[in-house]
Design a protein around this motif. Structure first.
Motif, short mmCIF file in Angstrom:
data_model
loop_
_atom_site.label_atom_id
_atom_site.label_comp_id
_atom_site.label_asym_id
_atom_site.label_seq_id
_atom_site.Cartn_x
_atom_site.Cartn_y
_atom_site.Cartn_z
N CYS A 92 0.69 -1.39 -0.21
CA CYS A 92 0.03 -0.08 0.04
C CYS A 92 0.77 1.31 0.06
CB CYS A 92 -0.88 0.17 1.25
SG CYS A 92 -0.06 -0.24 2.82
N SER A 93 2.08 1.23 0.08
CA SER A 93 3.09 2.29 0.29
C SER A 93 4.31 2.05 -0.10
CB SER A 93 3.10 3.00 1.61
OG SER A 93 3.55 2.12 2.51
N ILE A 94 5.25 3.03 -0.67
CA ILE A 94 6.63 2.70 -0.96
C ILE A 94 7.23 2.07 0.25
CG2 ILE A 94 8.75 3.78 -1.61
CD1 ILE A 94 7.17 5.78 -3.31
N ALA A 95 7.00 2.68 1.25
CA ALA A 95 7.82 2.07 2.73
C ALA A 95 7.42 0.51 2.94
CB ALA A 95 7.19 2.95 3.79
N LYS A 96 6.18 0.23 2.64
CA LYS A 96 5.76 -1.17 2.98
C LYS A 96 6.50 -2.12 1.83
CE LYS A 96 3.33 -4.36 4.61
NZ LYS A 96 3.59 -5.01 6.19
N GLU A 97 6.50 -1.72 0.68
CA GLU A 97 7.19 -2.58 -0.62
C GLU A 97 8.42 -2.91 -0.13
OE1 GLU A 97 8.29 -2.26 -5.13
OE2 GLU A 97 6.95 -0.89 -4.42
N GLN A 98 9.14 -1.96 0.66
CA GLN A 98 10.60 -2.35 0.87
C GLN A 98 10.77 -3.58 1.80
OE1 GLN A 98 12.19 -0.50 -1.32
NE2 GLN A 98 10.32 0.57 -1.42
N GLU A 99 9.76 -4.03 2.38
CA GLU A 99 9.95 -5.37 3.30
C GLU A 99 10.13 -6.73 2.24
OE1 GLU A 99 6.34 -5.83 5.71
OE2 GLU A 99 6.56 -3.75 6.51
N PHE A 100 9.58 -6.14 1.14
CA PHE A 100 9.66 -7.54 0.03
C PHE A 100 10.75 -7.44 -1.13
CE2 PHE A 100 5.26 -6.35 1.28
CZ PHE A 100 5.28 -7.47 2.26
N ALA A 101 11.61 -6.53 -0.70
CA ALA A 101 12.70 -6.45 -1.79
C ALA A 101 14.18 -6.13 -0.67
CB ALA A 101 12.54 -5.19 -2.70
N ARG A 102 15.11 -6.79 -1.23
CA ARG A 102 16.28 -6.58 -0.82
C ARG A 102 17.62 -6.63 -1.50
NH1 ARG A 102 15.96 -8.40 4.30
NH2 ARG A 102 13.74 -8.03 3.77
N ILE A 103 18.51 -5.77 -1.24
CA ILE A 103 19.85 -5.74 -1.95
C ILE A 103 20.99 -6.18 -1.14
CG2 ILE A 103 21.67 -4.46 -3.35
CD1 ILE A 103 19.60 -3.10 -4.81
N VAL A 104 21.77 -7.24 -1.11
CA VAL A 104 22.99 -7.54 -0.23
C VAL A 104 24.37 -7.12 -1.15
CG1 VAL A 104 23.64 -9.39 1.15
CG2 VAL A 104 21.43 -9.35 0.87
N TYR A 105 24.92 -6.51 -0.45
CA TYR A 105 26.22 -6.50 -0.89
C TYR A 105 27.19 -7.32 -0.05
CZ TYR A 105 30.88 -4.36 -1.91
OH TYR A 105 32.22 -4.29 -2.40
N VAL A 106 28.13 -8.36 -0.85
CA VAL A 106 28.92 -9.12 -0.25
C VAL A 106 30.41 -8.58 -0.74
CG1 VAL A 106 29.88 -11.49 -0.08
CG2 VAL A 106 27.40 -10.90 -0.65
N PRO A 107 31.20 -7.98 0.36
CA PRO A 107 32.57 -7.55 -0.12
C PRO A 107 33.31 -8.65 -0.27
CG PRO A 107 31.85 -6.56 2.15
CD PRO A 107 30.78 -7.78 1.76
#
Length: 303
Positions: free
Chosen positions: A104-119
């Motif tokens: 329902c919002s941009i903030a809520k959408e972030q719960e279902f997306a992730r970027i993981v950086y692995v050094p």
């Protein structure tokens, strides 16, 4: 390679005035297009199971684990202007596009997306497939673990879709550089120097993919135009801004252009069902600082 210098040199050699070339070049961006078509060395892998840092749990939401999309090898990716990717290490993309789109919002959408950086140098191990519901997607054709294959990269030049769209032109477009005398010649030169490759699985950099609908007479529906609308509305409600009706389109376009200079599409892709477009955007300063947790997901239904 400095692609903007290559373009500038070629345009000047054709006798186009330098001020026009410079104005046009403000809208010219270069993007990394990756696909499974063999072309040089692999720059990542799509699908399969990710290699996570030892001890790291599979990224999840309150609804369940997030599907793994792809891994990208930053050291192998080409360098392009305006996309300050890390010199090494890997980027892992996770997204449940249906849950994200239903948010329902941009903030809520972030719960279902992730970027993981692995050094680089991090101890990693291939993750085991986590427990999840069998019906993870409404589209029964999709599997939680997608088909695994190598990704290869090419560099492509991009202009905003509305830039050369004659059907969407209106008066007073100086701020969009549509009144340049040699605009068509410059667009043609871009096509000659970087013939478009229409095959891409994941796009890095360039412009945000739109959902085909026009927001104004000149601009299509993208995350930036959506954010611009929200910003103008908030400022009007707070009494900080009064926008006359006849200036609204112009002010919206100017705000969207400002946001396009502030944000860059880090990764864009079809999640696998051809009716959604997934987009991770990040501010240039956050990308340069490696703050990948600041990236925002904007998933949209395209049909």
């Amino acid at each position: 390679m400095n692609y903007h210098q290559q373009f500038h040199r070629a345009a000047i050699e054709r006798g186009i005035p330098e001020d026009e070339v410079g104005k046009f070049a403000e809208f010219l961006r270069f993007a990394i297009w990756t696909s499974g078509c063999p072309n040089g060395v692999p720059v990542g892998r799509r699908g399969g199971l990710p290699r996570l840092p030892v001890g790291m749990e599979w990224p999840s939401s309150e609804n369940g684990p997030l599907p793994f999309i792809a891994s990208l090898d930053c050291a192998a990716l080409p360098r392009v202007d305006g996309l300050a990717l890390p010199a090494d290490g890997s980027l892992l993309l996770f997204l449940h596009h249906e849950w994200a789109d239903e948010s329902c919002s941009i903030a809520k959408e972030q719960e279902f997306a992730r970027i993981v950086y692995v050094p680089a140098g991090t101890d990693t191990a291939t993750a085991e497939e986590p427990d999840h519901d069998e019906d993870m997607f409404c589209d029964v054709r999709l599997d939680f673990v997608g088909r695994e294959y190598d990704l290869f990269a090419t560099v492509n030049a991009e202009l905003p879709r509305w830039f050369d769209d004659e059907a969407s032109r209106s008066d007073g477009q100086e701020h969009l550089a549509r009144n340049l005398a040699h605009r068509k010649e410059l667009c043609a030169l871009v096509g000659e120097l970087w013939p478009e490759d229409n095959i891409a699985d994941i796009y890095l950099g360039g412009y945000s993919v739109d959902t085909c609908g026009l927001v104004t007479e000149n601009m299509y529906d993208t995350p930036e135009t959506g954010m611009a609308e929200d910003i103008l509305e908030a400022r009007e409600k707070a009494g900080e801004l009064v926008v006359p009706p006849d200036e609204r389109q112009l002010r919206l376009e100017e705000e969207a252009l400002r946001l396009m200079r502030e944000w860059v599409p880090l990764a864009q892709f079809d999640p696998g069902d051809e009716v959604y477009i997934a987009r991770f955007l990040i501010r240039h300063d956050d990308l340069a600082a490696g703050r990948f947790d600041k990236a925002l997901s904007f998933t949209a239904f395209t049909e």
